[in-house]
Scaffold this motif. Structure first.
Motif, short mmCIF file in Angstrom:
data_model
loop_
_atom_site.label_atom_id
_atom_site.label_comp_id
_atom_site.label_asym_id
_atom_site.label_seq_id
_atom_site.Cartn_x
_atom_site.Cartn_y
_atom_site.Cartn_z
N PHE A 20 -3.06 0.24 -4.71
CA PHE A 20 -4.06 1.22 -4.51
C PHE A 20 -4.92 1.18 -6.19
CE2 PHE A 20 -5.94 5.19 -6.04
CZ PHE A 20 -6.93 5.29 -5.13
N MET A 21 -4.00 0.82 -7.26
CA MET A 21 -4.51 0.93 -8.50
C MET A 21 -4.96 -0.34 -8.71
SD MET A 21 -4.36 4.23 -9.64
CE MET A 21 -4.23 3.81 -11.48
N GLY A 22 -4.54 -1.32 -8.14
CA GLY A 22 -4.96 -2.93 -8.36
C GLY A 22 -4.24 -3.27 -9.48
N SER A 23 -2.86 -2.96 -9.80
CA SER A 23 -2.25 -3.52 -10.93
C SER A 23 -0.76 -3.19 -10.56
CB SER A 23 -2.83 -2.91 -12.16
OG SER A 23 -1.77 -3.24 -13.23
N ASN A 24 0.16 -4.03 -11.20
CA ASN A 24 1.39 -3.66 -11.09
C ASN A 24 1.89 -3.14 -12.21
OD1 ASN A 24 1.61 -6.22 -12.63
ND2 ASN A 24 3.09 -7.13 -11.34
N GLU A 25 1.27 -2.83 -13.39
CA GLU A 25 1.45 -2.09 -14.57
C GLU A 25 0.86 -0.67 -14.40
OE1 GLU A 25 0.61 -4.11 -18.16
OE2 GLU A 25 1.03 -5.96 -17.16
N LEU A 26 1.73 0.17 -13.90
CA LEU A 26 1.23 1.59 -13.75
C LEU A 26 1.63 2.43 -14.97
CD1 LEU A 26 2.73 2.51 -10.23
CD2 LEU A 26 0.28 1.87 -10.89
N LEU A 27 0.65 2.86 -15.69
CA LEU A 27 0.76 3.36 -16.83
C LEU A 27 0.52 5.02 -16.69
CD1 LEU A 27 -1.02 0.86 -19.14
CD2 LEU A 27 1.28 1.14 -18.85
N GLU A 38 -6.94 10.61 -4.98
CA GLU A 38 -7.67 9.60 -4.26
C GLU A 38 -6.57 8.61 -3.43
OE1 GLU A 38 -11.45 8.89 -7.32
OE2 GLU A 38 -9.90 7.08 -7.25
N TRP A 39 -5.77 8.62 -3.88
CA TRP A 39 -4.57 7.89 -3.37
C TRP A 39 -4.18 8.43 -2.19
CZ3 TRP A 39 1.26 8.51 -4.38
CH2 TRP A 39 1.96 7.56 -4.14
N SER A 45 -6.41 9.76 5.06
CA SER A 45 -7.64 9.31 6.23
C SER A 45 -7.21 8.02 6.68
CB SER A 45 -8.96 9.02 5.26
OG SER A 45 -8.63 7.87 4.26
N SER A 46 -6.21 7.16 6.40
CA SER A 46 -6.07 6.00 7.04
C SER A 46 -4.90 6.18 8.27
CB SER A 46 -5.36 5.01 6.25
OG SER A 46 -3.94 5.40 5.62
N GLY A 47 -4.32 7.58 8.34
CA GLY A 47 -3.51 7.87 9.42
C GLY A 47 -2.02 7.67 9.26
N THR A 48 -1.50 7.27 8.13
CA THR A 48 -0.25 7.08 7.96
C THR A 48 0.32 8.49 7.63
OG1 THR A 48 -0.57 7.14 5.44
CG2 THR A 48 -0.45 5.05 6.66
N LYS A 49 1.19 8.79 8.76
CA LYS A 49 1.97 9.97 8.86
C LYS A 49 2.92 10.23 7.99
CE LYS A 49 0.42 10.22 13.54
NZ LYS A 49 0.44 10.99 14.89
N TYR A 55 5.41 9.19 -0.15
CA TYR A 55 5.24 8.26 -1.29
C TYR A 55 4.77 9.18 -2.25
CZ TYR A 55 5.10 4.01 1.76
OH TYR A 55 5.49 3.03 2.39
N PRO A 56 3.94 10.17 -2.23
CA PRO A 56 3.56 10.96 -3.24
C PRO A 56 4.77 11.94 -3.83
CG PRO A 56 1.89 11.35 -1.70
CD PRO A 56 3.08 10.53 -1.06
N VAL A 57 5.75 12.29 -2.96
CA VAL A 57 6.96 12.96 -3.27
C VAL A 57 7.77 12.25 -4.12
CG1 VAL A 57 9.10 14.05 -2.50
CG2 VAL A 57 7.06 14.67 -1.32
N CYS A 58 7.80 10.77 -3.84
CA CYS A 58 8.82 9.73 -4.41
C CYS A 58 8.02 9.80 -6.00
CB CYS A 58 9.01 8.60 -3.77
SG CYS A 58 10.04 8.58 -2.36
N VAL A 59 6.70 9.44 -6.12
CA VAL A 59 6.08 9.22 -7.26
C VAL A 59 6.44 10.46 -8.37
CG1 VAL A 59 3.85 8.62 -8.30
CG2 VAL A 59 4.74 7.61 -6.38
#
Length: 93
Positions: A20-27, A38-39, A45-49, A55-59
């Protein structure tokens, strides 16, 4: 050797955020409240239940661990200055 399910979920969450961020370096300073919303909104909106919650809980858990490891307010060490998760509500699956 197969990774335990929990570790795999954390890895999947980070990889999804990287895409989503377009990078593998998450700062941390780039992961603002706006970008994280937005993520999450994109997943909703994409329907991933299950992913929209998992994912947000993990992050968020990674973020909490980083705050504990890299910040020491008693010593005046605050390497991670923002915590957008205090203002983000994670949707239920």
């Amino acid at each position: 050797m197969k990774a335990p399910r929990t570790a795999k979920n954390y890895l999947l969450a980070v990889r999804h955020l990287e895409r989503f961020m377009g990078s593998n370096e998450l700062l941390f300073h780039l992961l603002t409240e706006t970008r994280l919303r937005e993520w999450i909104d994109m997943m909703v909106s994409s329907g991933t239940k299950r992913c929209k919650e998992m994912y947000p809980v993990c992050v968020r858990q990674i973020w909490k661990a980083a705050l504990l490891e890299f910040n020491d307010p008693e010593l005046g060490i605050v390497r991670i200055q923002n915590n957008p998760w205090t203002r983000i509500t994670i949707p239920k699956s």
